[in-house]
Design a protein around this motif. Structure first.
Motif, PDB file in Angstrom:
ATOM      1  N   HIS A 261       0.850  -1.185   0.000  1.00 32.31           N
ATOM      2  CA  HIS A 261       0.000   0.000   0.000  1.00 32.31           C
ATOM      3  C   HIS A 261       0.891   1.241   0.000  1.00 32.31           C
ATOM      4  O   HIS A 261       1.968   1.242   0.586  1.00 32.31           O
ATOM      5  CB  HIS A 261      -0.886  -0.023   1.247  1.00 32.31           C
ATOM      6  N   GLU A 262       0.412   2.306  -0.640  1.00 36.88           N
ATOM      7  CA  GLU A 262       1.235   3.512  -0.789  1.00 36.88           C
ATOM      8  C   GLU A 262       1.658   4.111   0.552  1.00 36.88           C
ATOM      9  O   GLU A 262       2.688   4.769   0.639  1.00 36.88           O
ATOM     10  CB  GLU A 262       0.499   4.558  -1.630  1.00 36.88           C
ATOM     11  N   CYS A 263       0.870   3.850   1.610  1.00 36.41           N
ATOM     12  CA  CYS A 263       1.233   4.432   2.910  1.00 36.41           C
ATOM     13  C   CYS A 263       2.503   3.802   3.477  1.00 36.41           C
ATOM     14  O   CYS A 263       3.062   4.300   4.452  1.00 36.41           O
ATOM     15  CB  CYS A 263       0.082   4.332   3.903  1.00 36.41           C
ATOM     16  N   LEU A 264       2.970   2.694   2.891  1.00 37.72           N
ATOM     17  CA  LEU A 264       4.206   2.057   3.361  1.00 37.72           C
ATOM     18  C   LEU A 264       5.431   2.565   2.620  1.00 37.72           C
ATOM     19  O   LEU A 264       6.553   2.111   2.887  1.00 37.72           O
ATOM     20  CB  LEU A 264       4.130   0.525   3.175  1.00 37.72           C
ATOM     21  N   SER A 265       5.237   3.511   1.674  1.00 34.35           N
ATOM     22  CA  SER A 265       6.326   3.882   0.766  1.00 34.35           C
ATOM     23  C   SER A 265       7.517   4.503   1.479  1.00 34.35           C
ATOM     24  O   SER A 265       8.640   4.423   1.000  1.00 34.35           O
ATOM     25  CB  SER A 265       5.799   4.809  -0.330  1.00 34.35           C
ATOM     26  N   GLY A 266       7.305   5.099   2.648  1.00 39.01           N
ATOM     27  CA  GLY A 266       8.422   5.716   3.357  1.00 39.01           C
ATOM     28  C   GLY A 266       9.227   4.748   4.209  1.00 39.01           C
ATOM     29  O   GLY A 266      10.214   5.143   4.827  1.00 39.01           O
ATOM     30  N   LEU A 267       8.827   3.518   4.268  1.00 34.96           N
ATOM     31  CA  LEU A 267       9.485   2.559   5.159  1.00 34.96           C
ATOM     32  C   LEU A 267      10.660   1.871   4.481  1.00 34.96           C
ATOM     33  O   LEU A 267      10.695   1.751   3.250  1.00 34.96           O
ATOM     34  CB  LEU A 267       8.475   1.495   5.614  1.00 34.96           C
ATOM     35  N   VAL A 268      11.608   1.377   5.283  1.00 30.61           N
ATOM     36  CA  VAL A 268      12.699   0.588   4.718  1.00 30.61           C
ATOM     37  C   VAL A 268      12.110  -0.751   4.275  1.00 30.61           C
ATOM     38  O   VAL A 268      11.106  -1.217   4.826  1.00 30.61           O
ATOM     39  CB  VAL A 268      13.829   0.353   5.747  1.00 30.61           C
ATOM     40  N   PRO A 269      12.732  -1.394   3.248  1.00 31.14           N
ATOM     41  CA  PRO A 269      12.138  -2.605   2.660  1.00 31.14           C
ATOM     42  C   PRO A 269      11.797  -3.694   3.684  1.00 31.14           C
ATOM     43  O   PRO A 269      10.710  -4.273   3.625  1.00 31.14           O
ATOM     44  CB  PRO A 269      13.215  -3.081   1.680  1.00 31.14           C
ATOM     45  N   GLU A 270      12.690  -3.954   4.649  1.00 29.13           N
ATOM     46  CA  GLU A 270      12.410  -5.054   5.573  1.00 29.13           C
ATOM     47  C   GLU A 270      11.155  -4.796   6.405  1.00 29.13           C
ATOM     48  O   GLU A 270      10.331  -5.693   6.629  1.00 29.13           O
ATOM     49  CB  GLU A 270      13.607  -5.304   6.499  1.00 29.13           C
ATOM     50  N   ASP A 271      11.015  -3.547   6.828  1.00 31.12           N
ATOM     51  CA  ASP A 271       9.843  -3.119   7.589  1.00 31.12           C
ATOM     52  C   ASP A 271       8.572  -3.292   6.752  1.00 31.12           C
ATOM     53  O   ASP A 271       7.551  -3.822   7.205  1.00 31.12           O
ATOM     54  CB  ASP A 271      10.051  -1.629   7.917  1.00 31.12           C
ATOM     55  N   ARG A 272       8.670  -2.843   5.502  1.00 28.77           N
ATOM     56  CA  ARG A 272       7.532  -2.924   4.576  1.00 28.77           C
ATOM     57  C   ARG A 272       7.139  -4.378   4.356  1.00 28.77           C
ATOM     58  O   ARG A 272       5.974  -4.747   4.392  1.00 28.77           O
ATOM     59  CB  ARG A 272       7.923  -2.250   3.263  1.00 28.77           C
ATOM     60  N   HIS A 273       8.153  -5.220   4.119  1.00 29.45           N
ATOM     61  CA  HIS A 273       7.863  -6.643   3.877  1.00 29.45           C
ATOM     62  C   HIS A 273       7.229  -7.298   5.098  1.00 29.45           C
ATOM     63  O   HIS A 273       6.317  -8.117   4.966  1.00 29.45           O
ATOM     64  CB  HIS A 273       9.146  -7.377   3.473  1.00 29.45           C
ATOM     65  N   ASP A 274       7.731  -6.939   6.279  1.00 34.99           N
ATOM     66  CA  ASP A 274       7.161  -7.540   7.496  1.00 34.99           C
ATOM     67  C   ASP A 274       5.685  -7.179   7.654  1.00 34.99           C
ATOM     68  O   ASP A 274       4.870  -8.028   8.027  1.00 34.99           O
ATOM     69  CB  ASP A 274       7.946  -7.098   8.737  1.00 34.99           C
ATOM     70  N   LEU A 275       5.351  -5.921   7.382  1.00 36.78           N
ATOM     71  CA  LEU A 275       3.940  -5.527   7.501  1.00 36.78           C
ATOM     72  C   LEU A 275       3.078  -6.276   6.490  1.00 36.78           C
ATOM     73  O   LEU A 275       1.957  -6.691   6.798  1.00 36.78           O
ATOM     74  CB  LEU A 275       3.784  -4.012   7.318  1.00 36.78           C
ATOM     75  N   MET A 276       3.603  -6.472   5.282  1.00 37.77           N
ATOM     76  CA  MET A 276       2.826  -7.172   4.253  1.00 37.77           C
ATOM     77  C   MET A 276       2.714  -8.667   4.544  1.00 37.77           C
ATOM     78  O   MET A 276       1.686  -9.278   4.292  1.00 37.77           O
ATOM     79  CB  MET A 276       3.455  -6.953   2.871  1.00 37.77           C
ATOM     80  N   LEU A 277       3.782  -9.252   5.093  1.00 38.75           N
ATOM     81  CA  LEU A 277       3.803 -10.706   5.291  1.00 38.75           C
ATOM     82  C   LEU A 277       3.136 -11.142   6.583  1.00 38.75           C
ATOM     83  O   LEU A 277       2.536 -12.216   6.650  1.00 38.75           O
ATOM     84  CB  LEU A 277       5.251 -11.217   5.284  1.00 38.75           C
ATOM     85  N   PHE A 278       3.260 -10.302   7.625  1.00 36.91           N
ATOM     86  CA  PHE A 278       2.800 -10.748   8.952  1.00 36.91           C
ATOM     87  C   PHE A 278       1.696  -9.873   9.537  1.00 36.91           C
ATOM     88  O   PHE A 278       1.157 -10.183  10.588  1.00 36.91           O
ATOM     89  CB  PHE A 278       3.988 -10.809   9.917  1.00 36.91           C
TER      90      PHE A 278
END
Lengths: 342, 342
Positions: A261-278
């Protein structure tokens, strides 16, 4: 008129209390022969001779599934939406629903908003509340939703096979981001779009019906809705499909293909992936399909191909440079993780 | 295996967690095509082409519907029994059920007892738990039961007519007596039979099926199960039937014909009548039938003719000496009255 007559007023729309709630069976899809007010509702499936009922129930509890100060209109929407999402994940057309509601006191303003949120979503799918039960108690909402589906088209969890592509609808991580920001005490306007995703999820009913048609042709193998995070929900498909095959089945997910989601665009990749995966509460559909279905699934629009199933007995996240990490098959221990489906 | 895997173990009996819960469709009655473990259960009605689904839900909350120290095995029984009682009051054959359970912590001993009480009753009717949801929260149990019935035979609330006899099954007042004695701090052994009626009610499923056959022939007009007391539940039949006829309908009940449970034998008549009329949790069936049905209903056994419907717009209790008192149509404000059906 006592307190509970008042409550009934918000939920029973087929006439006033005491007047028979007979709902004419719709010519379009399955419907209620007898609605609220009797010992049971009576339901008929009318679309096709092969149609069967799909039935699901979800229980939402204050402090576990929602914050205590949640907007009641959003809560009414969400309590029904999470059940319609289960019907969508089965490829079923919604037919009717029942509500069991415990609430500390009959707060009229709260009830009016809760009912209006629920009814607005019900109207979108032309379904009716056909029965239920209200009681005094700590706030808890159990909705049971019934849908109609041909068993030969149903989107089951146990038909995935190694070699299948993995697809997901929409975008991920926004609801989990909203929960995290809220728990960190960040102001809500900054995460408004994310909060909407958390509080007003859109069940993928139409997509589920399209996928069921493809399932009947062997072009979709398995599906689940994303309520507890991609990794945890994919693991349910792997567990049931592996057991059905009596063989191991695993998944490779491509980090760069995950639709954030676009609201995750400011996050570092690992953080972004964790939110999407878990992270939970996305209410998108995850599906597996044979490679020959790529064209037809791409033409549906809104679907992202995010990985592939194989015979290795685990889930892995692969990055673009050949790196790989094995994923746990559990949802994060955030506020949604204290519940589970039977 | 986490806490909720452990919980699932007690409820999912068609295989271990993760193994597909496919239940073979029974040749005898309706059954589950797909049981627990997917997004929804799939159900088929298979007895006759005319059969339709009856569906009902009841929510039981700690301190409202049961005492906190209730035996969990009894609670498991009762949570399912009250829903089967609604199916019985519709004349429906039980097919399957779903459980939504909130509990403060996964107490294994408690869960084992709760599940065993529920399963033992389910086995009696050869029905399966086909889905559900568990979550952490204040103890609350929402069961949804599905049954099968021909709409032309269904025991509705809105078909009673002036001139009908009023019949009731079994005997009344014992459960309310148990609640009263308990609230007064009296020792339980003195009311053991009454406590059994409160905690382990027997749903009148077989009787409901017999009555449905008679309903199809016009020999039963209306029925309801007694959960909130004879007066309150009869008033539901009067309200819905009166509205359906657009006419007033009332009832004369004969005090000396009311079948009281033997544990009430030491009470003065007014006390005994109040427990029978306004006490809840009897789970007997109340029905109205034309006078020509007297012979066939007497031959069924266990039914008592307790009054007659007329066109006066209220309920009256008549004693043997010509005395009459008008009854309020509300259940007593005892611990069950804080809930209501939609």
């Amino acid at each position: 008129m006592d307190e509970f007559d008042l409550i009934r007023r918000f939920f029973v729309r087929n006439g006033v209390p005491g007047v028979p709630g007979v709902v004419a069976a719709s010519g379009v899809h399955a419907g209620a022969i007898l609605g609220p007010g009797d010992d049971c509702a009576l339901l008929a499936a009318t679309t096709t001779a092969a149609a069967r009922f799909a039935v699901t129930t979800d229980l939402l509890v204050d402090g576990v599934h929602f914050f205590s100060d949640v907007d009641p209109r959003s809560l009414g929407h969400k309590a029904l939406a999470v059940n319609l999402s289960d019907l969508a994940a089965m490829g079923a057309r919604p037919v009717a629903y029942l509500l069991a509601l415990a609430l500390p006191r009959p707060d009229i303003e709260w009830l009016e908003a809760f009912a209006s949120g629920m009814h607005a979503l019900a109207d979108r799918y032309e379904i009716e509340l056909v029965g239920g039960d209200t009681t005094r108690g700590p706030l808890a909402i159990a909705i049971t939703a019934l849908g109609e589906v041909d068993p030969a088209a149903a989107l089951r969890r146990d038909r995935a096979r190694p070699g299948d592509d993995i697809w997901v609808s929409g975008c991920l991580g926004a609801a989990a981001f909203a929960v995290r920001e809220r728990l960190r005490g960040h102001p809500l306007p900054a995460v408004h779009a994310a909060l909407t995703r958390l509080e007003k999820p859109v069940p993928q009913v139409e997509l589920g019906l399209e996928l069921a048609k493809l399932s009947a042709q062997g072009l979709v193998h398995a599906a689940i809705d994303l309520s507890d995070g991609l990794a945890g929900d994919l693991s349910h498909i792997l567990a049931r499909s592996g057991a059905a095959m009596v063989s191991s089945i695993g998944a490779a997910l491509w980090a760069e293909a995950l639709p954030s989601h676009e609201c995750l665009s400011g996050l570092v990749p690992e953080d972004r992936h964790d939110l999407m995966l878990f992270g939970g509460d996305d209410y998108e559909l995850l599906l597996t399909a044979p490679t020959m279905a790529r064209g037809v699934l791409e033409r549906l629009g809104g679907l992202h191909r995010i990985g592939v199933l194989d015979a290795r007995p685990e889930m892995r996240l692969q990055d673009g440079s050949g790196g790989e990490r094995v994923l746990p098959n559990r949802a994060y221990q955030h506020f949604r993780s204290e519940s589970d489906r039977l």
